[in-house]
Design an enzyme around this catalytic site. Structure first.
Site, PDB file in Angstrom:
ATOM      1  N   HIS A  15       0.870  -1.205   0.000  1.00  0.00           N
ATOM      2  CA  HIS A  15       0.000   0.000   0.000  1.00  0.00           C
ATOM      3  C   HIS A  15       0.892   1.236   0.000  1.00  0.00           C
ATOM      4  O   HIS A  15       1.470   1.592   1.020  1.00  0.00           O
ATOM      5  CB  HIS A  15      -0.909   0.005   1.229  1.00  0.00           C
ATOM      6  CG  HIS A  15      -1.890   1.136   1.233  1.00  0.00           C
ATOM      7  ND1 HIS A  15      -3.234   0.957   1.413  1.00  0.00           N
ATOM      8  CD2 HIS A  15      -1.730   2.469   1.068  1.00  0.00           C
ATOM      9  CE1 HIS A  15      -3.854   2.121   1.358  1.00  0.00           C
ATOM     10  NE2 HIS A  15      -2.944   3.071   1.153  1.00  0.00           N
ATOM     11  N   HIS A  17       1.550   5.366  -1.684  1.00  0.00           N
ATOM     12  CA  HIS A  17       1.213   6.553  -2.492  1.00  0.00           C
ATOM     13  C   HIS A  17       2.501   7.124  -3.064  1.00  0.00           C
ATOM     14  O   HIS A  17       3.383   7.542  -2.306  1.00  0.00           O
ATOM     15  CB  HIS A  17       0.514   7.607  -1.632  1.00  0.00           C
ATOM     16  CG  HIS A  17      -0.770   7.136  -1.044  1.00  0.00           C
ATOM     17  ND1 HIS A  17      -1.988   7.325  -1.659  1.00  0.00           N
ATOM     18  CD2 HIS A  17      -1.032   6.432   0.092  1.00  0.00           C
ATOM     19  CE1 HIS A  17      -2.946   6.784  -0.917  1.00  0.00           C
ATOM     20  NE2 HIS A  17      -2.390   6.233   0.147  1.00  0.00           N
ATOM     21  N   LEU A  18       2.592   7.131  -4.379  1.00  0.00           N
ATOM     22  CA  LEU A  18       3.798   7.686  -5.020  1.00  0.00           C
ATOM     23  C   LEU A  18       3.566   9.064  -5.622  1.00  0.00           C
ATOM     24  O   LEU A  18       4.523   9.724  -6.013  1.00  0.00           O
ATOM     25  CB  LEU A  18       4.303   6.749  -6.122  1.00  0.00           C
ATOM     26  CG  LEU A  18       5.122   5.541  -5.696  1.00  0.00           C
ATOM     27  CD1 LEU A  18       5.571   4.756  -6.934  1.00  0.00           C
ATOM     28  CD2 LEU A  18       6.342   5.929  -4.862  1.00  0.00           C
ATOM     29  N   ARG A  19       2.280   9.473  -5.772  1.00  0.00           N
ATOM     30  CA  ARG A  19       1.947  10.746  -6.439  1.00  0.00           C
ATOM     31  C   ARG A  19       2.421  10.725  -7.890  1.00  0.00           C
ATOM     32  O   ARG A  19       2.795   9.688  -8.419  1.00  0.00           O
ATOM     33  CB  ARG A  19       2.541  11.960  -5.696  1.00  0.00           C
ATOM     34  CG  ARG A  19       2.378  11.948  -4.189  1.00  0.00           C
ATOM     35  CD  ARG A  19       0.947  11.866  -3.747  1.00  0.00           C
ATOM     36  NE  ARG A  19       0.820  12.087  -2.304  1.00  0.00           N
ATOM     37  CZ  ARG A  19      -0.196  11.660  -1.575  1.00  0.00           C
ATOM     38  NH1 ARG A  19      -1.176  10.955  -2.121  1.00  0.00           N
ATOM     39  NH2 ARG A  19      -0.256  11.900  -0.293  1.00  0.00           N
ATOM     40  N   ASN A  43      -5.046   7.377  -6.136  1.00  0.00           N
ATOM     41  CA  ASN A  43      -5.772   8.616  -5.773  1.00  0.00           C
ATOM     42  C   ASN A  43      -5.011   9.869  -6.191  1.00  0.00           C
ATOM     43  O   ASN A  43      -4.748  10.756  -5.395  1.00  0.00           O
ATOM     44  CB  ASN A  43      -6.115   8.649  -4.277  1.00  0.00           C
ATOM     45  CG  ASN A  43      -4.894   8.690  -3.369  1.00  0.00           C
ATOM     46  OD1 ASN A  43      -3.834   8.178  -3.729  1.00  0.00           O
ATOM     47  ND2 ASN A  43      -5.034   9.295  -2.204  1.00  0.00           N
ATOM     48  N   LYS A 100      -9.202   0.011  -6.040  1.00  0.00           N
ATOM     49  CA  LYS A 100      -9.225   0.645  -4.729  1.00  0.00           C
ATOM     50  C   LYS A 100     -10.576   1.276  -4.468  1.00  0.00           C
ATOM     51  O   LYS A 100     -11.057   2.085  -5.269  1.00  0.00           O
ATOM     52  CB  LYS A 100      -8.119   1.713  -4.670  1.00  0.00           C
ATOM     53  CG  LYS A 100      -8.046   2.475  -3.354  1.00  0.00           C
ATOM     54  CD  LYS A 100      -7.631   1.580  -2.201  1.00  0.00           C
ATOM     55  CE  LYS A 100      -7.816   2.290  -0.854  1.00  0.00           C
ATOM     56  NZ  LYS A 100      -6.602   2.823  -0.309  1.00  0.00           N
ATOM     57  N   HIS A 137     -10.374   1.185   1.613  1.00  0.00           N
ATOM     58  CA  HIS A 137     -10.223   2.165   2.695  1.00  0.00           C
ATOM     59  C   HIS A 137     -11.479   2.029   3.542  1.00  0.00           C
ATOM     60  O   HIS A 137     -12.540   2.519   3.173  1.00  0.00           O
ATOM     61  CB  HIS A 137     -10.071   3.584   2.132  1.00  0.00           C
ATOM     62  CG  HIS A 137      -9.836   4.603   3.211  1.00  0.00           C
ATOM     63  ND1 HIS A 137      -8.639   5.263   3.377  1.00  0.00           N
ATOM     64  CD2 HIS A 137     -10.639   5.035   4.217  1.00  0.00           C
ATOM     65  CE1 HIS A 137      -8.725   6.071   4.424  1.00  0.00           C
ATOM     66  NE2 HIS A 137      -9.928   5.949   4.951  1.00  0.00           N
ATOM     67  N   HIS A 175      -4.746  -0.747   5.796  1.00  0.00           N
ATOM     68  CA  HIS A 175      -4.330   0.018   6.983  1.00  0.00           C
ATOM     69  C   HIS A 175      -5.312  -0.097   8.149  1.00  0.00           C
ATOM     70  O   HIS A 175      -5.900   0.895   8.578  1.00  0.00           O
ATOM     71  CB  HIS A 175      -4.061   1.487   6.641  1.00  0.00           C
ATOM     72  CG  HIS A 175      -5.062   2.148   5.728  1.00  0.00           C
ATOM     73  ND1 HIS A 175      -6.423   2.144   5.959  1.00  0.00           N
ATOM     74  CD2 HIS A 175      -4.897   2.847   4.592  1.00  0.00           C
ATOM     75  CE1 HIS A 175      -7.027   2.813   5.008  1.00  0.00           C
ATOM     76  NE2 HIS A 175      -6.129   3.242   4.155  1.00  0.00           N
ATOM     77  N   LEU A 220      -5.113   9.143   7.851  1.00  0.00           N
ATOM     78  CA  LEU A 220      -6.434   8.520   7.882  1.00  0.00           C
ATOM     79  C   LEU A 220      -6.315   7.068   7.446  1.00  0.00           C
ATOM     80  O   LEU A 220      -5.632   6.810   6.452  1.00  0.00           O
ATOM     81  CB  LEU A 220      -7.402   9.267   6.959  1.00  0.00           C
ATOM     82  CG  LEU A 220      -7.856  10.631   7.487  1.00  0.00           C
ATOM     83  CD1 LEU A 220      -8.605  11.405   6.437  1.00  0.00           C
ATOM     84  CD2 LEU A 220      -8.711  10.469   8.754  1.00  0.00           C
ATOM     85  N   ASP A 248       1.366   2.634   3.553  1.00  0.00           N
ATOM     86  CA  ASP A 248       0.522   3.818   3.337  1.00  0.00           C
ATOM     87  C   ASP A 248       1.373   5.089   3.337  1.00  0.00           C
ATOM     88  O   ASP A 248       0.873   6.167   3.675  1.00  0.00           O
ATOM     89  CB  ASP A 248      -0.601   3.916   4.374  1.00  0.00           C
ATOM     90  CG  ASP A 248      -1.744   4.809   3.908  1.00  0.00           C
ATOM     91  OD1 ASP A 248      -1.786   5.159   2.714  1.00  0.00           O
ATOM     92  OD2 ASP A 248      -2.592   5.164   4.747  1.00  0.00           O
ATOM     93  N   ALA A 264      -4.056  14.825   5.543  1.00  0.00           N
ATOM     94  CA  ALA A 264      -3.805  13.520   6.171  1.00  0.00           C
ATOM     95  C   ALA A 264      -2.753  12.769   5.363  1.00  0.00           C
ATOM     96  O   ALA A 264      -2.829  12.721   4.137  1.00  0.00           O
ATOM     97  CB  ALA A 264      -5.092  12.720   6.197  1.00  0.00           C
TER      98      ALA A 264
HETATM   99  O1  DOR Z   1      -3.528   9.532   5.546  1.00  0.00           O
HETATM  100  C1  DOR Z   1      -3.837   9.225   4.417  1.00  0.00           C
HETATM  101  N1  DOR Z   1      -3.242   9.787   3.345  1.00  0.00           N
HETATM  102  N2  DOR Z   1      -4.793   8.315   4.231  1.00  0.00           N
HETATM  103  C2  DOR Z   1      -5.276   8.051   3.019  1.00  0.00           C
HETATM  104  O2  DOR Z   1      -6.160   7.246   2.932  1.00  0.00           O
HETATM  105  C3  DOR Z   1      -4.795   8.784   1.833  1.00  0.00           C
HETATM  106  C4  DOR Z   1      -3.454   9.290   2.031  1.00  0.00           C
HETATM  107  C5  DOR Z   1      -3.012  10.292   0.998  1.00  0.00           C
HETATM  108  O3  DOR Z   1      -3.232  10.063  -0.196  1.00  0.00           O
HETATM  109  O4  DOR Z   1      -2.418  11.310   1.376  1.00  0.00           O
HETATM  110 ZN    ZN Z   2      -3.390   5.059   1.514  1.00  0.00          ZN
END
Ligand code: DOR
Ligand code: ZN
Length: 345
Positions: A15, A17-19, A43, A100, A137, A175, A220, A248, A264
């Site tokens: 899990h 997030h690479l952006r 996302n 997702k 999520h 998570h 989150l 995460d 978050a």
């Molecule tokens: O804390 C979080 N950040 N929870 C998520 O579900 C998304 C993530 C984010 O993309 O920044």
């Molecule tokens: Zn996440």
């Protein structure tokens, strides 16, 4: 005296997030240095909702990790309108490893998420058939629900009915943060597994308020009471194969975190495997780290385990206060603190 060492099969991050854009270029190598593969969260803004878009994103990630063997495992962002045909395309693509589910409004860039899971039944049917996992999520979003109860309400109102309606759908409960979630996963069928982040193993909700508001500990699902953290640690000690590593790690700029409406997300990719190693050592179960980090994930996803190994050395190092994020900076998890394990190059 030689230092204490630990060699394990190379881990994966299930899990992440690479952006995209500059941020991607700043963070991708942290993960590629430690992990063979990672499940890439979709996302972005706008979200990655189609196979065509996922190919473009895959190319962008591969360019950012050029010179490494890192393999991004791509996902699609489920919406009310994701069609069963898109699932067939995803299955045929072979590089899409899951969809997702963000309940709309649950977290960062979740506005396009699912407003009511019943809108997705035909699509979930197709996923069940294709063996494509649903990555969840798991938080209820109704504003009248207490923020600390959202995971539990999601289990009762959405997850239990979902597992009953789609008993063969593979689900990763992402998570997890509560005893209720840990208990639910333990009693569920082998179609359901869960990821656990380093922050939810290491911190309880006091960390949000210690000596003043601590935006860099805000993610989150939000950190919970210590009894919940203890339940997650118990699961780790049990060595159950239903739980695996998912950081995460979610980079945000320092100024977006330290703001009147802070985002978050906790960035942990700089030290992910080292932090997990310290936690497993602290719990007296270093022997269970390899299954959690390197076996349970691929076994659940039906992918081969990695063949390379990594070596961790018991050695203190200090986490920098900041790393760069594009033209800005980010504050990493445990900034300024000492970590007792280091991955050797
Ligand atoms: O804390 C979080 N950040 N929870 C998520 O579900 C998304 C993530 C984010 O993309 O920044
Ligand atoms: Zn996440």
């Amino acid at each position: 005296m030689t230092k204490k060492q630990l060699t394990i099969t190379q881990p994966d991050d299930w899990h992440l997030h690479l952006r995209d854009g500059q941020a991607l270029n700043s963070v991708a190598l942290f993960t590629a240095k430690q992990f063979a593969r990672a499940i890439i969260m979709p996302n972005l803004n706008p979200p990655v909702t189609t196979v065509v878009r996922a190919v473009e994103y895959l190319d962008e990630i591969l360019a950012a990790v050029e010179g490494t063997d890192f393999e991004p495992l791509m996902t699609l962002y489920l919406t009310d309108n994701t069609s069963p045909e898109e699932i067939i395309a995803a299955r045929k693509s072979c590089f899409i490893k899951g969809l997702k589910l963000y309940p709309a409004g649950a977290t960062t860039n979740s506005d396009a998420g699912v407003t009511d899971i019943s809108h997705c039944y035909k699509t979930l049917e197709e996923m069940q058939k294709a063996g494509l996992p649903l990555l969840i999520h798991g938080e209820a979003t109704s504003p009248d629900i207490d923020v600390f109860d959202r995971e539990k309400v999601f289990i009762d109102k959405t997850l239990i009915p979902l597992t009953q309606k789609f008993p063969d759908l593979k689900i990763v409960f992402e998570h997890i943060t509560t005893k209720e979630a840990a208990d639910f996963v333990l009693q569920a069928s082998d179609k359901l597994a869960a990821t656990i982040t380093p922050q939810h193993l290491l911190l309880n909700r006091n960390a949000l308020f210690q000596g003043g508001l601590q935006p860099h500990n805000y993610c989150l699902p939000v950190l919970k009471r210590d009894t919940h953290r203890q339940a997650l640690l118990k699961v780790i000690r049990s060595g159950s194969n239903k739980f695996f590593l998912g950081t995460d790690s979610a980079p945000h700029t320092k100024h977006k975190k330290e703001s009147a409406c802070g985002c978050a997300g906790i960035f942990s990719a700089h030290a992910a495997i080292e932090i997990y190693t310290s936690i497993f050592e602290e719990q007296g179960v270093l022997d269970k780290l390899e299954a959690f980090a390197s076996f349970n994930g691929p076994d659940f996803y039906g992918l081969p385990r990695n063949s390379k190994t990594i070596t961790l050395v018991k050695e203190d190092w200090q986490v920098p206060d900041e790393y760069s994020l594009g033209s800005d900076t980010l504050v990493p998890f445990l900034a300024g603190q000492t970590i007792h394990w280091k991955m050797s190059a």
